[in-house]
Enzyme design. Structure first.
Site, PDB file in Angstrom:
ATOM      1  N   ASP A  41     104.451 -63.204 -55.815  1.00 32.87           N
ATOM      2  CA  ASP A  41     103.881 -64.245 -54.952  1.00 32.87           C
ATOM      3  C   ASP A  41     102.654 -64.898 -55.577  1.00 32.87           C
ATOM      4  OD1 ASP A  41     102.328 -61.898 -54.497  1.00 32.87           O
ATOM      5  OD2 ASP A  41     101.573 -62.753 -52.645  1.00 32.87           O
ATOM      6  N   ASN A  42     102.126 -64.331 -56.676  1.00 32.29           N
ATOM      7  CA  ASN A  42     101.010 -64.958 -57.386  1.00 32.29           C
ATOM      8  C   ASN A  42     101.471 -65.632 -58.673  1.00 32.29           C
ATOM      9  OD1 ASN A  42      99.063 -64.135 -55.547  1.00 32.29           O
ATOM     10  ND2 ASN A  42      98.860 -62.134 -56.516  1.00 32.29           N
ATOM     11  N   ASP A  51      95.746 -67.190 -57.546  1.00 35.57           N
ATOM     12  CA  ASP A  51      95.276 -66.030 -56.792  1.00 35.57           C
ATOM     13  C   ASP A  51      93.771 -66.167 -56.637  1.00 35.57           C
ATOM     14  OD1 ASP A  51      95.286 -63.651 -55.464  1.00 35.57           O
ATOM     15  OD2 ASP A  51      95.777 -62.405 -57.183  1.00 35.57           O
TER      16      ASP A  51
END
Length: 302
Positions: A41-42, A51
């Protein structure tokens, strides 16, 4: 591929994303950066990361360096290429229904991405070690494999070591082990700060260093362009990076109303490969202050 079928477009996107991720993590290794929480997800499709942290530049070398206390080994410094591949496979798997051959394409594209990552990392070590030709990457990778434990056992500073190694490359062929180590030991009359080591180096380690440096210089000589090695290395290994203690100094001064430290640091980091002014070098081209190596919020973050 705007006019192609959706499966071909998905395949092209994934192939491009894999190459960009390979470049990203190879460059992180080159400059000593650890993202710290490099999960899917980063990880952006465009080959970047997004991030809020906890990321940072490594000071004392550790192959598993990361700023975040929850990073674990899987997000450690030298494991970032593996993390990138795990992220890529997650992306490719999400696209499985779009690919013409389904899972077979996922596997094939992941293999391509793995080859790109392996090659990117190998070329990073070649560039950092001063070799001119891409074909020298296997030699450089072998040298780094023996260098990494030496760096860790000697408590070497990642950025300082590589920059000073460029000076070692330019020493005459007849240089003794003692003279090869001299640029690493100190470059001013303040060796405690202006040295690549965070602790004293034993005679046993110094002997091992002499052997490694001799082997590396012989490999450069064999490649045939040792005269250009120092310039190449100084173009690949930054002299200045945004070390956390530098940032702390800058924002604490700014919080007190003094922006001169922040502005000066901003200007310096705009030219990371330049030698810098004498005052800048004395202040920032040094090992981390001892307290910053164990201070929460500077050395590590939760």
């Amino acid at each position: 591929l705007p006019d192609a079928e959706v499966g071909e477009r998905a395949e092209g996107m994934l192939r491009e994303a894999g190459g960009r991720l390979a470049t990203l993590v190879a460059e992180w290794l080159r400059v000593g950066f650890s993202q710290g929480n490099f999960n899917a997800d980063n990880c952006l499709v465009g080959g970047r990361t997004m991030d809020y942290g906890p990321f940072g530049f490594m000071e004392r070398y550790s192959p598993l360096f990361a700023k975040w206390t929850g990073s674990g080994e899987h997000f450690g410094f030298l494991n970032q290429p593996s993390a990138a591949l795990a992220n890529f496979r997650t992306l490719a798997t999400a696209c499985v229904s779009l690919l013409p051959n389904g899972q077979a394409d996922v596997d094939a594209l992941t293999s391509e991405a793995r080859a790109a990552v392996v090659e990117g990392v190998a070329q990073t070590w070649r560039r950092k070690l001063g070799f001119k030709h891409p074909a020298s990457a296997p030699t450089a990778s072998s040298l780094f494999a023996s260098l990494s434990p030496l760096l860790q056992r000697s408590q070497a500073d990642w950025t300082l070591f590589w920059r000073q190694l460029a000076t070692v490359a330019a020493l005459p062929p007849s240089a003794s082990h003692h003279h090869l180590l001299a640029p690493l030991d100190a470059w001013t009359d303040t060796p405690g700060a202006h040295s690549v080591w965070y602790a004293g180096v034993s005679e046993e380690l110094r002997s091992e260093w002499g052997e490694w440096l001799t082997e590396w210089r012989a490999a450069l000589q064999e490649e045939g362009d040792v005269q250009g090695a120092r310039e190449r290395m100084e173009g690949e290994n930054p002299k200045y990076v945004a070390r956390e203690w530098m940032l702390v100094e800058a924002y604490e001064a700014a919080a007190a109303g003094d922006y001169t430290v922040l502005r000066g640091l901003h200007a310096l980091l705009g030219r990371p490969y330049a030698e810098g002014e004498a005052e800048e070098a004395a202040r920032y081209y040094r090992t981390a202050p001892r307290a910053s190596l164990s201070k929460g919020g500077t050395a590590f973050m939760s």
